[in-house]
Design a protein around this motif. Structure first.
Motif, PDB file in Angstrom:
ATOM      1  N   SER A 116       0.394 -52.528  13.032  1.00 42.99           N
ATOM      2  CA  SER A 116      -0.228 -51.798  11.913  1.00 42.99           C
ATOM      3  C   SER A 116       0.469 -50.451  11.678  1.00 42.99           C
ATOM      4  O   SER A 116       0.334 -49.869  10.616  1.00 42.99           O
ATOM      5  N   SER A 117       1.261 -49.974  12.658  1.00 43.65           N
ATOM      6  CA  SER A 117       2.025 -48.738  12.454  1.00 43.65           C
ATOM      7  C   SER A 117       3.111 -48.930  11.391  1.00 43.65           C
ATOM      8  O   SER A 117       3.714 -47.953  10.947  1.00 43.65           O
ATOM      9  N   ALA A 118       3.332 -50.163  10.960  1.00 42.58           N
ATOM     10  CA  ALA A 118       4.303 -50.435   9.886  1.00 42.58           C
ATOM     11  C   ALA A 118       3.986 -49.571   8.679  1.00 42.58           C
ATOM     12  O   ALA A 118       4.882 -49.092   7.990  1.00 42.58           O
ATOM     13  N   ARG A 119       2.707 -49.337   8.433  1.00 44.79           N
ATOM     14  CA  ARG A 119       2.275 -48.546   7.274  1.00 44.79           C
ATOM     15  C   ARG A 119       2.739 -47.100   7.368  1.00 44.79           C
ATOM     16  O   ARG A 119       2.734 -46.378   6.378  1.00 44.79           O
ATOM     17  N   LYS A 120       3.096 -46.683   8.585  1.00 41.42           N
ATOM     18  CA  LYS A 120       3.582 -45.307   8.776  1.00 41.42           C
ATOM     19  C   LYS A 120       5.044 -45.343   9.232  1.00 41.42           C
ATOM     20  O   LYS A 120       5.463 -44.552  10.053  1.00 41.42           O
ATOM     21  N   ARG A 121       5.793 -46.331   8.702  1.00 40.46           N
ATOM     22  CA  ARG A 121       7.213 -46.495   9.023  1.00 40.46           C
ATOM     23  C   ARG A 121       7.435 -46.697  10.519  1.00 40.46           C
ATOM     24  O   ARG A 121       8.451 -46.299  11.062  1.00 40.46           O
ATOM     25  N   GLY A 122       6.454 -47.298  11.191  1.00 47.17           N
ATOM     26  CA  GLY A 122       6.561 -47.575  12.622  1.00 47.17           C
ATOM     27  C   GLY A 122       6.173 -46.414  13.511  1.00 47.17           C
ATOM     28  O   GLY A 122       6.171 -46.530  14.734  1.00 47.17           O
ATOM     29  N   ASP A 123       5.842 -45.263  12.910  1.00 47.38           N
ATOM     30  CA  ASP A 123       5.546 -44.043  13.658  1.00 47.38           C
ATOM     31  C   ASP A 123       4.239 -44.185  14.438  1.00 47.38           C
ATOM     32  O   ASP A 123       3.184 -44.436  13.866  1.00 47.38           O
ATOM     33  N   LEU A 124       4.328 -44.026  15.746  1.00 46.21           N
ATOM     34  CA  LEU A 124       3.149 -44.128  16.619  1.00 46.21           C
ATOM     35  C   LEU A 124       2.538 -42.761  16.916  1.00 46.21           C
ATOM     36  O   LEU A 124       1.549 -42.675  17.635  1.00 46.21           O
ATOM     37  N   GLY A 125       3.142 -41.707  16.382  1.00 50.23           N
ATOM     38  CA  GLY A 125       2.632 -40.372  16.656  1.00 50.23           C
ATOM     39  C   GLY A 125       2.950 -39.942  18.084  1.00 50.23           C
ATOM     40  O   GLY A 125       3.767 -40.547  18.772  1.00 50.23           O
ATOM     41  N   LEU A 126       2.289 -38.885  18.519  1.00 51.88           N
ATOM     42  CA  LEU A 126       2.501 -38.364  19.875  1.00 51.88           C
ATOM     43  C   LEU A 126       1.722 -39.188  20.889  1.00 51.88           C
ATOM     44  O   LEU A 126       0.586 -39.574  20.634  1.00 51.88           O
ATOM     45  N   PHE A 127       2.345 -39.441  22.032  1.00 47.07           N
ATOM     46  CA  PHE A 127       1.633 -40.111  23.128  1.00 47.07           C
ATOM     47  C   PHE A 127       2.216 -39.656  24.459  1.00 47.07           C
ATOM     48  O   PHE A 127       3.363 -39.223  24.536  1.00 47.07           O
ATOM     49  N   GLY A 128       1.370 -39.738  25.469  1.00 45.26           N
ATOM     50  CA  GLY A 128       1.787 -39.322  26.805  1.00 45.26           C
ATOM     51  C   GLY A 128       1.865 -40.510  27.739  1.00 45.26           C
ATOM     52  O   GLY A 128       1.611 -41.653  27.347  1.00 45.26           O
ATOM     53  N   LYS A 129       2.184 -40.232  28.970  1.00 42.91           N
ATOM     54  CA  LYS A 129       2.260 -41.279  29.994  1.00 42.91           C
ATOM     55  C   LYS A 129       0.882 -41.927  30.153  1.00 42.91           C
ATOM     56  O   LYS A 129      -0.136 -41.258  30.075  1.00 42.91           O
ATOM     57  N   GLY A 130       0.885 -43.247  30.326  1.00 43.81           N
ATOM     58  CA  GLY A 130      -0.355 -43.976  30.548  1.00 43.81           C
ATOM     59  C   GLY A 130      -1.057 -44.429  29.277  1.00 43.81           C
ATOM     60  O   GLY A 130      -2.093 -45.071  29.332  1.00 43.81           O
ATOM     61  N   GLN A 131      -0.494 -44.117  28.107  1.00 42.36           N
ATOM     62  CA  GLN A 131      -1.142 -44.501  26.848  1.00 42.36           C
ATOM     63  C   GLN A 131      -0.579 -45.784  26.257  1.00 42.36           C
ATOM     64  O   GLN A 131      -1.203 -46.390  25.396  1.00 42.36           O
ATOM     65  N   MET A 132       0.615 -46.191  26.674  1.00 40.37           N
ATOM     66  CA  MET A 132       1.263 -47.391  26.147  1.00 40.37           C
ATOM     67  C   MET A 132       1.478 -48.387  27.287  1.00 40.37           C
ATOM     68  O   MET A 132       1.376 -48.030  28.450  1.00 40.37           O
TER      69      MET A 132
END
Length: 178
Positions: free
Chosen positions: A129-145
């Motif tokens: 669904s991040s396709a709608r934002k050109r694939g941008d997942l925003g900021l994330f830290g360790k343990g979130q992905m």
């Protein structure tokens, strides 16, 4: 079908303020969902979403990265063995993992040759669904992905793109933004 969206009657695209993403809403039943309804015209919907619900390449800025956080974009191709083999583009994904990898290799070549960018491909090609934002997942830290995704993303320098990364979600190309 309704107008140019490709959505069935009574369905519309709305925008979630909490997730800053578009979602699908049925005005009659009040059902809301991230994935399009089963009888949507996916080709029409793809074009509509790319034109109306994808941000421009640098249309939004999250400011400086938070402590220990990075920002990345990705292109996800799902396959039948993915954790959830359906997406906003396709209700029932039946391609094999090998076919998904071949598709992604083609995209990787186009990006590496300078023909296109990950951000330009994501709105029409990514199963996330991040396709709608050109694939941008925003900021994330360790343990979130997922671990494989996180390891690859954190190993990149800003501007660099990974090779093909496999996770339970499918196969990815990851580009670190910051």
């Amino acid at each position: 079908m309704s107008d140019d969206t490709g959505l069935p009657t009574d369905w519309e695209v709305r925008h979630s303020n909490s997730k800053n993403l578009p979602y699908y809403f049925n005005q009659k039943t009040h059902e809301s969902r991230w994935e399009p309804p089963a009888d949507a015209d996916t080709e029409k919907l793809k074009v509509y979403m790319a034109n109306h619900h994808s941000s421009s390449a640098n249309g939004r800025s999250d400011g400086a990265a938070g402590e220990g956080k990075i920002r990345a974009a990705h292109l996800l191709i799902k396959h039948r063995d993915s954790r959830r083999p359906s997406s906003w583009k396709e209700q029932n994904i039946t391609r094999s993992k090998e076919e998904a990898i071949e598709i992604l290799k083609g995209h990787e070549q186009s990006i590496n040759s300078g023909q296109t960018t990950l951000g330009d491909l994501a709105p029409t090609e990514s199963d996330c669904s991040s396709a709608r934002k050109r694939g941008d997942l925003g900021l994330f830290g360790k343990g979130q992905m997922q671990k494989e995704f996180e390891d690859a993303a954190f190993a990149l320098k800003p501007g660099e793109m990974s090779g093909i990364v496999e996770t339970a979600s499918g196969v990815h190309l990851i580009q670190r933004i910051q």
